[in-house]
Design an enzyme around this catalytic site. Sequence first.
Site, PDB file in Angstrom:
ATOM      1  N   SER A  83      19.311  35.327  11.901  1.00 23.56           N
ATOM      2  CA  SER A  83      19.573  34.217  10.859  1.00 23.56           C
ATOM      3  C   SER A  83      20.920  33.695  10.571  1.00 23.56           C
ATOM      4  O   SER A  83      21.405  32.671   9.853  1.00 23.56           O
ATOM      5  CB  SER A  83      19.122  34.959   9.609  1.00 23.56           C
ATOM      6  OG  SER A  83      17.833  34.810   9.612  1.00 23.56           O
ATOM      7  N   LYS A  90      21.215  29.857  10.263  1.00 24.45           N
ATOM      8  CA  LYS A  90      21.175  29.339   9.225  1.00 24.45           C
ATOM      9  C   LYS A  90      22.420  28.694   8.539  1.00 24.45           C
ATOM     10  O   LYS A  90      22.495  27.785   7.649  1.00 24.45           O
ATOM     11  CB  LYS A  90      20.486  30.076   8.280  1.00 24.45           C
ATOM     12  CG  LYS A  90      18.783  30.476   8.694  1.00 24.45           C
ATOM     13  CD  LYS A  90      18.190  31.116   7.331  1.00 24.45           C
ATOM     14  CE  LYS A  90      16.624  31.437   7.650  1.00 24.45           C
ATOM     15  NZ  LYS A  90      16.671  32.671   8.666  1.00 24.45           N
ATOM     16  N   SER A 120      17.781  33.766   2.528  1.00 22.05           N
ATOM     17  CA  SER A 120      17.499  33.808   4.176  1.00 22.05           C
ATOM     18  C   SER A 120      16.167  33.260   4.281  1.00 22.05           C
ATOM     19  O   SER A 120      15.223  33.865   5.246  1.00 22.05           O
ATOM     20  CB  SER A 120      17.878  35.089   4.950  1.00 22.05           C
ATOM     21  OG  SER A 120      18.199  34.774   6.006  1.00 22.05           O
ATOM     22  N   LYS A 139      26.760  34.962   5.991  1.00 22.27           N
ATOM     23  CA  LYS A 139      25.559  35.289   6.143  1.00 22.27           C
ATOM     24  C   LYS A 139      25.278  36.292   6.982  1.00 22.27           C
ATOM     25  O   LYS A 139      25.848  36.973   8.059  1.00 22.27           O
ATOM     26  CB  LYS A 139      25.148  33.968   7.036  1.00 22.27           C
ATOM     27  CG  LYS A 139      23.579  33.822   7.215  1.00 22.27           C
ATOM     28  CD  LYS A 139      22.914  33.461   5.753  1.00 22.27           C
ATOM     29  CE  LYS A 139      21.383  33.396   5.861  1.00 22.27           C
ATOM     30  NZ  LYS A 139      21.113  34.740   5.951  1.00 22.27           N
TER      31      LYS A 139
END
Length: 418
Positions: free
Chosen positions: A95, A98, A159, A261
């Site tokens: 992720s 992202k 997320s 993140k």
Amino acid sequence: MTRTPRISPLLPSLLATALLVGPVVAAEAATHKTKAQAAAARKAKSAAPAEQAMTTDANGRSIPLLQNKAWVLMDYSTGQILASSNPDEPLPPASLTKMMTSYLVEQALKTGKVKPDDKVTMSENAWCRGGKNGDSCMFVPLNAQASLMDMLRGVVIASGNDASKALAEHVGGSEAGFVAMMNAEAAKLGMTKTHFENSDGLPGANHKASARDLAVLAAAIIRNSPEFYPIYAEREFTYNNIKQGNRNALLYTDPTVDGLKTGHTQEAGYCLTASSTRNGMRLISVILNANSMQARADQTRVLFNWGYANFEQATPAQAGAALTTPKVLYGVVPEVAAGVPTAWSLVVPKGQAAAVKTEVMLNPGLEAPIAKGAVIGKAVAVADGKVLGEAPVVALADVERAGFFLRIKQRVAGWFSK
């Protein structure tokens, strides 16, 4: 008549027992005390942090030894890599993908391509079917709409794979169109070891990114999305009465950390990109393929503590300050002030900032006209005979070309000055 007191025949045995039991009780008490002390010592030892293992990098420096596949520690303001391990191997980013999704949405907001209150539809392709297979979800119902800013928070904080795909379709027309935008932006930022196949980071055969590239992306978010960057520090997000906490554990334990993140898949392991600012110095760390959530957080703490303990900022030159005033041939004025166009800072080992010296190397035969901001040389930062960095030197003012007769006069004067 005086009576002689009678002594019980049991008294001698009672006295003997007391004499024997007393030392035994005392010994047992001492034994229990010793055991308690030993247990306390073992507990204290287990609670004490283990000494950080270190290794040596290619430059002979001592750096942290971390149990993961790759990591990077980068200074934000200069882009200097302070230390790294396997920084350029393309690895599954999970992720952390992202970050590019959110970055492109933020840039689309800045240009006006999309609006904060746009209604974004949760298509069947984007819809999260109950969080199966470990999917992270914002949990927007099928065919329902949410505001673009809610969707952005669903990406950054929760997320959500569903929010990522829905935003990709909204901004790029389709997820495939958005992925093309992702790869184009990666090339623009210089992310040479990165290729995206989707907007959410689920495994793909060629869906890879390097730790160095992800640090570059994080710096771009901080630099180019200042109005949206505070979202990355938000600890929780509630949508449709579902509250989800930010998975970045450092946001709860380290007040100097303000993003960015987390990521996890079985293939990628546990990943974390984070940023911390202490005493005006911002560092960015990237951890790829740690073995647990705790490990990625602990390893990030190690990197930040090590970085701030071993490096400091130096400023070889201030923006707009004249470093030198070189002569200019055939100008209406005989010389021009020269300096660096923007504040020039470096990160140097602790204790070396005061020793940094600046040397200026100018292009030979400077001749008018010269425009303000034109590069006319370079400045070199040196400490203990070692070059630490370079910066362009520019003209700090315009220098117009002199008229014909003034040029002749200057030329003649030049002959006699030789």
